[in-house]
Design an enzyme around this catalytic site. Structure first.
Site, PDB file in Angstrom:
ATOM      1  N   SER A   1       9.940   8.626  -3.838  1.00 28.71           N
ATOM      2  CA  SER A   1       8.712   8.339  -3.361  1.00 28.71           C
ATOM      3  C   SER A   1       8.529   7.710  -2.027  1.00 28.71           C
ATOM      4  CB  SER A   1       7.773   7.420  -4.339  1.00 28.71           C
ATOM      5  OG  SER A   1       6.478   7.332  -3.933  1.00 28.71           O
TER       6      SER A   1
ATOM      7  N   ASP B   1      11.706   1.736  10.915  1.00 29.00           N
ATOM      8  CA  ASP B   1      10.919   1.283  10.234  1.00 29.00           C
ATOM      9  C   ASP B   1      11.507   0.251   9.211  1.00 29.00           C
ATOM     10  OD1 ASP B   1       8.368   0.680   9.410  1.00 29.00           O
ATOM     11  OD2 ASP B   1       7.823   2.757   8.603  1.00 29.00           O
ATOM     12  N   LYS B   2      10.521  -0.262   8.368  1.00 30.92           N
ATOM     13  CA  LYS B   2      10.821  -1.282   7.717  1.00 30.92           C
ATOM     14  C   LYS B   2       9.987  -0.888   6.173  1.00 30.92           C
ATOM     15  CE  LYS B   2       8.243  -4.641   6.437  1.00 30.92           C
ATOM     16  NZ  LYS B   2       7.677  -5.787   5.693  1.00 30.92           N
ATOM     17  N   HIS B   3      10.565  -1.030   5.160  1.00 30.93           N
ATOM     18  CA  HIS B   3       9.711  -0.949   3.851  1.00 30.93           C
ATOM     19  C   HIS B   3       9.845  -2.512   2.945  1.00 30.93           C
ATOM     20  CE1 HIS B   3       7.759   0.341   0.130  1.00 30.93           C
ATOM     21  NE2 HIS B   3       9.081   0.228  -0.462  1.00 30.93           N
ATOM     22  N   SER B   4       8.822  -2.550   2.397  1.00 25.23           N
ATOM     23  CA  SER B   4       9.052  -3.972   1.580  1.00 25.23           C
ATOM     24  C   SER B   4       8.387  -3.349   0.240  1.00 25.23           C
ATOM     25  CB  SER B   4       8.354  -5.118   2.094  1.00 25.23           C
ATOM     26  OG  SER B   4       7.927  -6.010   0.927  1.00 25.23           O
TER      27      SER B   4
ATOM     28  N   ARG C   1       2.221   9.782 -12.033  1.00 20.59           N
ATOM     29  CA  ARG C   1       3.141   8.683 -12.534  1.00 20.59           C
ATOM     30  C   ARG C   1       2.017   7.626 -12.948  1.00 20.59           C
ATOM     31  NH1 ARG C   1       6.607   7.529  -7.880  1.00 20.59           N
ATOM     32  NH2 ARG C   1       7.285   5.906  -9.349  1.00 20.59           N
TER      33      ARG C   1
ATOM     34  N   LYS D   1       8.534   9.462   2.052  1.00 21.41           N
ATOM     35  CA  LYS D   1       7.491   9.055   3.196  1.00 21.41           C
ATOM     36  C   LYS D   1       8.098   8.526   4.408  1.00 21.41           C
ATOM     37  CE  LYS D   1       5.025   7.071  -0.135  1.00 21.41           C
ATOM     38  NZ  LYS D   1       4.379   6.558  -1.029  1.00 21.41           N
ATOM     39  N   LYS D   2       9.077   7.622   4.155  1.00 23.52           N
ATOM     40  CA  LYS D   2       9.814   6.913   5.492  1.00 23.52           C
ATOM     41  C   LYS D   2      10.528   7.854   6.301  1.00 23.52           C
ATOM     42  CE  LYS D   2       8.368   2.800   5.040  1.00 23.52           C
ATOM     43  NZ  LYS D   2       7.242   2.199   5.845  1.00 23.52           N
TER      44      LYS D   2
ATOM     45  N   THR E   1      -0.568  -4.370   3.771  1.00 24.90           N
ATOM     46  CA  THR E   1      -0.651  -4.477   5.162  1.00 24.90           C
ATOM     47  C   THR E   1      -1.943  -3.861   5.901  1.00 24.90           C
ATOM     48  OG1 THR E   1       1.714  -4.682   5.189  1.00 24.90           O
ATOM     49  CG2 THR E   1       0.595  -4.202   7.339  1.00 24.90           C
TER      50      THR E   1
HETATM   51  N1  URA Z   1       4.739   2.927  -4.246  1.00 21.78           N
HETATM   52  C1  URA Z   1       4.911   4.272  -3.616  1.00 21.78           C
HETATM   53  O1  URA Z   1       4.394   4.597  -2.783  1.00 21.78           O
HETATM   54  N2  URA Z   1       5.860   4.820  -4.808  1.00 21.78           N
HETATM   55  C2  URA Z   1       6.254   4.406  -5.676  1.00 21.78           C
HETATM   56  O2  URA Z   1       6.915   5.010  -6.308  1.00 21.78           O
HETATM   57  C3  URA Z   1       6.116   3.145  -5.957  1.00 21.78           C
HETATM   58  C4  URA Z   1       5.439   2.275  -4.894  1.00 21.78           C
END
Ligand code: URA
Length: 425
Positions: free
Chosen positions: A183, A80-83, A168, A187-188, A120
């Site tokens: 965070s 996967d990719k995270h931006s 938060r 998830k990733k 997205t």
């Molecule tokens: N998006 C998230 O899901 N978590 C963060 O801490 C910041 C942006």
């Protein structure tokens, strides 16, 4: 164990033990630690930071609060990719199908617009019928069948993060590198990946305004991913101007399709290929980045990535042949001659929100037909009256002011490099 003692330790800048972090996160996930104590700990972490070990333990505990995808009998590596998000950043949309037709499996979890940046999922929902709420069973079966999906994170993945993020958001503790790392990475990593690539952006349209902060964030993500056994690398990329020409929703889908057909703006193609190459090398599909870029280029140029995109859209209930309508255009012209020296990219994102293309509150419904087409880039010389941008909008007055102000024209200005660094540890 007394929760207030753990909060006090972090308040006084001590390093928390793995057991203390586990106690706190598990207690929070099981409703034994109340929101006010979790919020106090979040503020102490915000103020005093965490070591790499503490960050990895926090990530692991958030991950363990939910279920994980599993890929038994799987041949293809899972990636996967995270931006970190930016204006005009539509790269996930071409990247997932591109990787799938290079032999990888991509159960991509994506998000919605945050602040001035688009999301997205919101962009993909411009496509009639397209579903972004796949169940875990659907993520499994469609990833195996098609090779890729793009969907929202289901509630079963890292539920402690969902609750902590909501706290938060209202306690001014979002911009903390260890908290962001835990965070995002929890998830990733719940996808049980073999490799992950991060696109960490800095500049006027990014969450991190400076290259230094973006570098710190990238290092934190990469070290945490590697500690947890996932091959993780990051690219540092410039977000001092929108990525590509289009900013909005439906118009970004159209630009993504151009990329998938081997066309489209050079910067979007360059970044898509570079991120693809990171994952192709990390998973051993290719041995070096030159060969990886070549393979990815072929898949864009021979139509196979576009074909895979159409399969993904159909598998998720969308109609890939639907005509995506854009609102009528209004031109924004240069008030004077000169060079484009700065772009307030966040303000362009705000202009899209004002047009109705983003949310001001959670319940807002997005109008996919609105947005901006940028006609200039940093360093371009312009004449008075030259077209700077076109807006697709039903209500041009206020957005026109925002767009005009956001594009600064001076005597001199410089072009900006897109990919400025690569972080591997
Ligand atoms: N998006 C998230 O899901 N978590 C963060 O801490 C910041 C942006």
């Amino acid at each position: 164990v007394i929760p207030a003692k753990i909060i006090a330790a972090k308040r006084d800048s001590a390093e928390l033990s793995d057991a203390e972090i586990a106690y706190f996160v598990q207690g929070f996930a099981e409703d034994k630690i109340p929101d006010y104590q979790m919020s106090a700990l979040a503020m102490a972490i915000y103020l005093n930071g965490m070591s790499d070990r503490e960050t990895a333990t926090l990530t692991q505990q958030m991950l363990d609060s939910g279920t994980r995808l599993s890929w038994p009998d799987e041949g293809a590596p899972c990636v996967d990719k995270h931006s970190t998000g930016g204006v005009g950043d539509k790269v996930s949309i071409p990247l997932a199908p591109l990787l799938a037709c290079c032999g990888l499996h991509v159960p991509m979890l994506s998000g919605r617009g945050l602040g001035a940046t688009g999301g997205t999922l919101d962009k993909l929902e411009s496509i009639p019928g397209f579903r972004t709420n796949l169940s875990l069973a659907e993520i499994h079966s469609l990833t195996k069948q098609v090779g890729c999906v793009i969907t929202g994170a289901s509630a079963e993945l890292a539920p402690a993060d969902r609750r902590l993020y909501a706290l938060r958001d209202v306690t001014a503790t979002v911009p903390s590198i260890p908290l962001i790392t835990a965070s995002i990475m929890s998830k990733k990593l719940a996808e049980s990946l073999d490799a992950l690539v991060l696109d960490v952006k800095f500049g006027s349209g990014a969450f991190m305004k400076t290259r230094e902060r973006a570098t710190e964030l990238a290092q934190s993500h990469v070290r945490t991913g590697q500690r947890m056994g996932v091959h993780t690398t990051a690219l540092l990329t410039d977000m001092n101007q929108p990525l590509g020409h289009m900013c909005g929703n439906a118009n970004e889908i159209l630009e993504s399709i151009d990329i998938l057909k081997g066309d489209g703006p050079d910067d979007v193609r360059e970044l898509t290929l570079a991120l693809a190459a990171e994952l192709l090398v990390s998973t051993g599909i290719e041995t070096d980045s030159t060969a990886a870029v070549r393979l990815a280029q072929q898949r864009l140029d021979d139509g196979s990535a576009y074909e895979k995109y159409q399969q993904m859209i159909v598998a998720q209930g969308g109609n890939p042949d639907a005509v995506l309508k854009l609102a009528v255009t209004h031109d924004v012209l240069a008030a004077q001659a000169g060079v484009v020296s700065a772009i307030d990219t966040e303000q362009l994102g705000t202009a899209v929100i004002v047009m109705g293309g983003g949310r001001r509150s959670m319940s807002d419904v997005i109008d996919p037909s609105v947005g901006i087409r940028m006609c200039v880039r940093l360093g371009d010389r312009v004449n008075q009256g030259q077209l700077l941008a076109q807006m697709f909008t039903h209500q041009p007055d206020q957005p026109a002011l925002l767009v005009r102000q956001a594009i600064v024209i001076s005597k001199s200005g410089m072009v900006a490099n897109l990919i400025v660094g690569r972080i591997t540890s």
